[in-house]
Design a protein around this motif. Structure first.
Motif, PDB file in Angstrom:
ATOM      1  N   GLY A  32     -18.907   8.817 -27.392  1.00 20.76           N
ATOM      2  CA  GLY A  32     -18.848   9.024 -28.837  1.00 20.76           C
ATOM      3  C   GLY A  32     -18.825   7.710 -29.555  1.00 20.76           C
ATOM      4  N   ILE A  33     -19.089   7.693 -30.715  1.00 17.10           N
ATOM      5  CA  ILE A  33     -19.314   8.701 -31.745  1.00 17.10           C
ATOM      6  C   ILE A  33     -20.704   8.468 -32.317  1.00 17.10           C
ATOM      7  N   TRP A  34     -21.559   9.427 -32.220  1.00 12.35           N
ATOM      8  CA  TRP A  34     -22.977   9.199 -32.474  1.00 12.35           C
ATOM      9  C   TRP A  34     -23.548  10.121 -33.541  1.00 12.35           C
ATOM     10  N   VAL A  35     -24.507   9.604 -34.270  1.00 14.61           N
ATOM     11  CA  VAL A  35     -25.357  10.437 -35.108  1.00 14.61           C
ATOM     12  C   VAL A  35     -26.448  10.917 -34.161  1.00 14.61           C
ATOM     13  N   ILE A  36     -26.389  12.180 -33.826  1.00 18.95           N
ATOM     14  CA  ILE A  36     -27.319  12.726 -32.829  1.00 18.95           C
ATOM     15  C   ILE A  36     -27.700  14.136 -33.257  1.00 18.95           C
ATOM     16  N   GLY A  37     -28.980  14.448 -33.142  1.00 14.82           N
ATOM     17  CA  GLY A  37     -29.507  15.711 -33.638  1.00 14.82           C
ATOM     18  C   GLY A  37     -29.230  16.904 -32.742  1.00 14.82           C
ATOM     19  N   SER A  38     -29.789  18.029 -33.125  1.00 21.21           N
ATOM     20  CA  SER A  38     -29.532  19.290 -32.424  1.00 21.21           C
ATOM     21  C   SER A  38     -30.065  19.286 -30.991  1.00 21.21           C
ATOM     22  N   ARG A  39     -30.964  18.375 -30.657  1.00 20.04           N
ATOM     23  CA  ARG A  39     -31.450  18.287 -29.273  1.00 20.04           C
ATOM     24  C   ARG A  39     -30.322  17.982 -28.299  1.00 20.04           C
ATOM     25  N   ARG A  40     -29.185  17.524 -28.836  1.00 24.33           N
ATOM     26  CA  ARG A  40     -28.037  17.219 -27.959  1.00 24.33           C
ATOM     27  C   ARG A  40     -27.649  18.431 -27.124  1.00 24.33           C
ATOM     28  N   GLU A  41     -27.869  19.635 -27.649  1.00 18.88           N
ATOM     29  CA  GLU A  41     -27.468  20.857 -26.938  1.00 18.88           C
ATOM     30  C   GLU A  41     -28.251  21.065 -25.645  1.00 18.88           C
ATOM     31  N   LYS A  42     -29.417  20.425 -25.508  1.00 20.25           N
ATOM     32  CA  LYS A  42     -30.239  20.563 -24.302  1.00 20.25           C
ATOM     33  C   LYS A  42     -29.901  19.519 -23.236  1.00 20.25           C
ATOM     34  N   LEU A  43     -29.088  18.536 -23.601  1.00 19.12           N
ATOM     35  CA  LEU A  43     -28.859  17.401 -22.709  1.00 19.12           C
ATOM     36  C   LEU A  43     -27.978  17.761 -21.521  1.00 19.12           C
ATOM     37  N   GLU A  44     -28.406  17.317 -20.356  1.00 19.65           N
ATOM     38  CA  GLU A  44     -27.650  17.521 -19.115  1.00 19.65           C
ATOM     39  C   GLU A  44     -26.933  16.238 -18.708  1.00 19.65           C
ATOM     40  N   ILE A  45     -27.576  15.108 -18.979  1.00 17.31           N
ATOM     41  CA  ILE A  45     -27.117  13.804 -18.509  1.00 17.31           C
ATOM     42  C   ILE A  45     -27.075  12.823 -19.679  1.00 17.31           C
ATOM     43  N   ALA A  46     -26.040  11.981 -19.685  1.00 18.76           N
ATOM     44  CA  ALA A  46     -25.966  10.868 -20.640  1.00 18.76           C
ATOM     45  C   ALA A  46     -25.845   9.578 -19.834  1.00 18.76           C
ATOM     46  N   PHE A  47     -26.677   8.621 -20.182  1.00 18.15           N
ATOM     47  CA  PHE A  47     -26.656   7.319 -19.519  1.00 18.15           C
ATOM     48  C   PHE A  47     -25.970   6.306 -20.415  1.00 18.15           C
ATOM     49  N   SER A  48     -25.064   5.551 -19.840  1.00 16.42           N
ATOM     50  CA  SER A  48     -24.449   4.426 -20.528  1.00 16.42           C
ATOM     51  C   SER A  48     -25.334   3.213 -20.263  1.00 16.42           C
ATOM     52  N   VAL A  49     -25.905   2.640 -21.327  1.00 19.94           N
ATOM     53  CA  VAL A  49     -26.890   1.573 -21.175  1.00 19.94           C
ATOM     54  C   VAL A  49     -26.408   0.296 -21.864  1.00 19.94           C
ATOM     55  N   TYR A  50     -26.459  -0.797 -21.136  1.00 18.48           N
ATOM     56  CA  TYR A  50     -26.131  -2.106 -21.687  1.00 18.48           C
ATOM     57  C   TYR A  50     -27.269  -3.068 -21.364  1.00 18.48           C
ATOM     58  N   LYS A  51     -27.849  -3.634 -22.417  1.00 20.34           N
ATOM     59  CA  LYS A  51     -28.972  -4.568 -22.274  1.00 20.34           C
ATOM     60  C   LYS A  51     -30.060  -4.015 -21.364  1.00 20.34           C
ATOM     61  N   GLY A  52     -30.376  -2.739 -21.535  1.00 18.82           N
ATOM     62  CA  GLY A  52     -31.467  -2.113 -20.804  1.00 18.82           C
ATOM     63  C   GLY A  52     -31.142  -1.628 -19.406  1.00 18.82           C
TER      64      GLY A  52
END
Length: 122
Positions: A32-52
């Protein structure tokens, strides 16, 4: 380019990331905390990304309005913003983590794109 097969979101945490952060702090910076659209409901995985680079992989259970759940390692003040969201999840299975952890996803972001959120496959 790394092929991501799940419905996923790449979340860039460049401003929050520190080499010495705990796994809990990394999770809280990513969820959190993100401005994220309704497509979030389809997400299975979230990647934590730092410098690519993928620093961690999380299985997303659900999304809630920002500030719905407590944070232990960061201030909640920033989360009191309308229209922002946070996810509840857990570190992904070893099978999923082994596919992605430490890999580069910089090719998924257009040069000059500063949006921290990038959807993949949804």
């Amino acid at each position: 380019m790394l092929e991501i097969t799940e419905n996923a979101v790449l979340i860039r945490i460049n401003r929050l990331y520190e080499e010495s952060m705990t796994s809990e702090a990394l999770y809280e910076a990513t969820r959190g905390i993100w401005v994220i659209g309704s497509r979030r409901e389809k997400l299975e995985i979230a990647f934590s990304v730092y410098k690519g680079e993928i620093k961690e992989v999380y299985k997303v259970h659900n999304w809630l309005p920002a500030g719905s759940t407590p944070y232990q390692t960061r201030s909640l003040e920033a989360s009191k913003k309308d229209g922002r969201w946070e996810f509840i999840g857990e570190v992904a299975s070893d099978e999923v983590r082994d596919k992605y952890l430490g890999k580069s996803v910089s090719a998924y972001f257009s040069k000059g794109n500063s949006n921290p959120i990038k959807y993949v496959n949804c």
